[in-house]
Design a protein around this motif. Structure first.
Motif, short mmCIF file in Angstrom:
data_model
loop_
_atom_site.label_atom_id
_atom_site.label_comp_id
_atom_site.label_asym_id
_atom_site.label_seq_id
_atom_site.Cartn_x
_atom_site.Cartn_y
_atom_site.Cartn_z
N LEU A 164 0.67 -1.22 0.06
CA LEU A 164 0.04 0.09 0.06
C LEU A 164 0.82 1.21 -0.09
O LEU A 164 0.36 2.41 -0.17
N GLY A 165 2.22 1.21 -0.02
CA GLY A 165 3.06 2.18 0.20
C GLY A 165 4.00 2.12 1.06
O GLY A 165 4.28 1.42 2.03
N VAL A 166 4.84 3.07 1.42
CA VAL A 166 5.96 2.97 2.44
C VAL A 166 5.46 4.02 3.66
O VAL A 166 5.00 4.81 3.50
N ILE A 167 5.76 3.01 4.64
CA ILE A 167 5.41 3.70 6.12
C ILE A 167 6.56 4.20 7.01
O ILE A 167 7.49 3.33 7.03
N GLU A 168 6.46 5.40 7.25
CA GLU A 168 7.75 5.92 8.06
C GLU A 168 7.47 5.68 9.54
O GLU A 168 6.03 5.97 9.94
N GLY A 179 -4.67 0.99 18.42
CA GLY A 179 -5.96 1.28 17.78
C GLY A 179 -5.98 2.45 17.08
O GLY A 179 -7.22 2.61 16.22
N ASP A 180 -5.12 3.22 16.94
CA ASP A 180 -5.32 4.57 15.98
C ASP A 180 -4.91 4.03 14.47
O ASP A 180 -4.39 2.84 14.09
N VAL A 181 -5.15 4.97 13.65
CA VAL A 181 -4.77 4.84 12.21
C VAL A 181 -3.52 5.47 11.67
O VAL A 181 -3.43 6.67 12.13
N VAL A 182 -2.73 4.93 10.82
CA VAL A 182 -1.86 5.67 10.15
C VAL A 182 -1.83 5.83 8.76
O VAL A 182 -2.41 4.63 8.23
N THR A 183 -1.82 7.05 8.02
CA THR A 183 -2.22 6.98 6.58
C THR A 183 -0.73 7.45 6.03
O THR A 183 -0.16 8.35 6.21
N ILE A 184 -0.61 6.67 4.74
CA ILE A 184 0.66 7.10 4.04
C ILE A 184 0.30 8.07 2.93
O ILE A 184 -0.60 8.12 2.37
N GLY A 185 1.11 9.09 3.23
CA GLY A 185 0.92 10.14 2.49
C GLY A 185 0.77 10.34 0.95
O GLY A 185 -0.33 10.73 0.51
N LYS A 186 1.67 9.47 0.30
CA LYS A 186 1.48 9.55 -1.14
C LYS A 186 0.57 8.71 -1.80
O LYS A 186 -0.19 9.27 -2.81
N ASN A 197 -2.24 7.73 0.17
CA ASN A 197 -3.49 7.90 1.29
C ASN A 197 -4.10 6.45 1.61
O ASN A 197 -5.29 6.72 1.77
N LYS A 198 -3.33 5.50 1.58
CA LYS A 198 -3.82 4.30 2.21
C LYS A 198 -3.58 4.02 3.59
O LYS A 198 -2.74 5.09 4.00
N SER A 199 -4.40 3.50 4.29
CA SER A 199 -4.23 3.38 5.78
C SER A 199 -3.85 2.11 6.26
O SER A 199 -4.33 1.15 5.85
N TYR A 200 -3.46 2.11 7.57
CA TYR A 200 -3.22 0.87 8.49
C TYR A 200 -3.88 1.13 9.82
O TYR A 200 -3.43 2.22 10.37
N TYR A 201 -4.22 -0.01 10.36
CA TYR A 201 -4.48 0.26 11.72
C TYR A 201 -3.50 -0.30 12.67
O TYR A 201 -2.69 -1.10 11.98
N LEU A 202 -3.11 0.34 13.71
CA LEU A 202 -1.88 -0.17 14.66
C LEU A 202 -2.56 -0.70 15.83
O LEU A 202 -3.34 -0.45 16.76
N LEU A 203 -2.03 -2.23 15.71
CA LEU A 203 -2.53 -3.21 16.90
C LEU A 203 -1.37 -3.57 17.52
O LEU A 203 -0.24 -4.19 17.02
N PRO A 204 -1.69 -4.02 18.78
CA PRO A 204 -0.75 -4.77 19.61
C PRO A 204 -0.62 -6.32 18.98
O PRO A 204 -1.76 -6.85 18.76
N PRO A 205 0.53 -6.99 18.72
CA PRO A 205 0.37 -8.25 18.09
C PRO A 205 0.08 -9.28 19.30
O PRO A 205 0.33 -9.10 20.42
N THR A 206 -0.88 -10.46 19.02
CA THR A 206 -1.20 -11.29 19.86
C THR A 206 -0.06 -12.48 19.56
O THR A 206 0.79 -12.59 18.65
N TYR A 207 -0.53 -13.65 20.39
CA TYR A 207 0.45 -14.82 20.22
C TYR A 207 0.37 -15.24 19.02
O TYR A 207 1.36 -15.68 18.28
N ILE A 208 -0.79 -15.41 18.54
CA ILE A 208 -0.98 -16.12 17.09
C ILE A 208 -0.52 -15.29 15.94
O ILE A 208 0.19 -15.73 15.32
#
Length: 298
Positions: A32-36, A46-53, A55-66
């Protein structure tokens, strides 16, 4: 708040996800693009980070065991969560437990046990291959669990250092050769689990178990099917992870109950001999079944 050095699960707006270690000044290229990473540090899970160029987004989550085990570096087949979760319950792993784990491999199951024993418990892990030992050490360290594990580079044919442990998981290519060694390491009432990929291996393990004071012997196979989470067309996914392994469980006792032979036992034994001698091709579960069979013949 996400800090420099934290591990974060990036869950894309398209449903694809992957795990990263956030390091200041670095970045990660994705489909989806490069994340800084500097744009992630300081945000909350739980927040969202959006890639500037893009405009695609990722949710930021703590990783689980799985998330961890399916993203980790590994050189061996792992025990799937559908099996590992049941193993943890059957072995009654809990805070303070002392557990032996054999055949550590990449450390996935060892990590699951270490999470539950807590800071008061201990996992005594045995791995005979140096490359697996090194990789498991790396993974357990990355997950912050290495302090709960005593990871030994040693073949279990040399025996265990520990005795009177609460539980033991045997996951080696030839488990039938170590059943007695495991019995000796367990405390009275201790729980044992054995990983067996094939049915003939299960049979060999059972034969060895029945030679020793083990009770409550069980054999399980775990099957789970996932469904597509669409309310208007709910149905199973097209593919599933079906058979993965057989699970054998038993509990150690110090000795079997000894019963004195009574006249009734001797009478039953005589009746059984009559049944067997009547016709070697017929088998009956009781003398009454045999009598009923005779009456039908008459």
């Amino acid at each position: 708040m996400i800090k420099d050095g934290d591990r974060v699960l990036l869950y894309g707006e398209d449903g694809k996800k992957f795990l990263v270690k956030v390091e200041s000044g670095k970045s990660k290229g994705t489909h989806l693009g490069v994340i800084e990473f500097d744009s992630i540090i300081g945000k909350n899970f739980g927040d969202v980070v959006t890639i500037g160029k893009t405009n695609k987004s990722y949710y930021l989550l703590p990783p689980t065991y799985i998330d961890n085990i399916f993203s980790m570096k590994r050189k061996t087949q792992i025990i799937y969560p559908k099996d590992s979760s049941y193993i943890l319950m059957k072995l009654d792993i809990k805070p303070g437990s002392k557990v032996i784990d054999t055949g550590v491999g990449s450390g996935a199951m060892c990590a699951a046990i270490a999470r539950l024993v807590g800071t008061e418990g201990k996992v005594y892990a045995y791995e005979r291959r140096e490359d697996f030992h090194k990789l498991a050490t790396q993974n357990l360290t990355e997950w912050g669990l290495i302090d709960r594990v005593d990871l030994k580079l040693r073949d279990i044919s040399m025996g265990f250092d520990e005795t009177n442990v609460d539980a033991l998981l045997l996951d080696v290519p030839d488990p039938e050769n170590y059943i007695e060694t495991c019995w000796q390491a367990l405390g009275g009432g201790g729980r044992m689990g054995v990983i067996c990929p094939t049915v003939n291996q299960v049979s060999m393990v059972l034969e060895k178990m029945y030679e020793l004071p083990f009770i409550d012997v069980e054999v399980w196979e775990s099957l789970m099917r996932q469904y597509k989470p669409y309310p208007n067309r709910l149905r199973p996914v097209d593919r599933m992870v079906a058979h993965t392994t057989f699970l054998v469980f038993a509990r150690k006792v110090n000795a079997f109950i000894h019963k004195e032979e009574t006249k009734q036992d001797k009478s039953s034994e005589t009746n059984e001999n009559v049944i067997k001698n009547h016709d070697s091709n017929l088998e009956f579960s009781s003398f009454s079944d045999f009598t009923e069979f005779q009456n039908k013949e008459i």
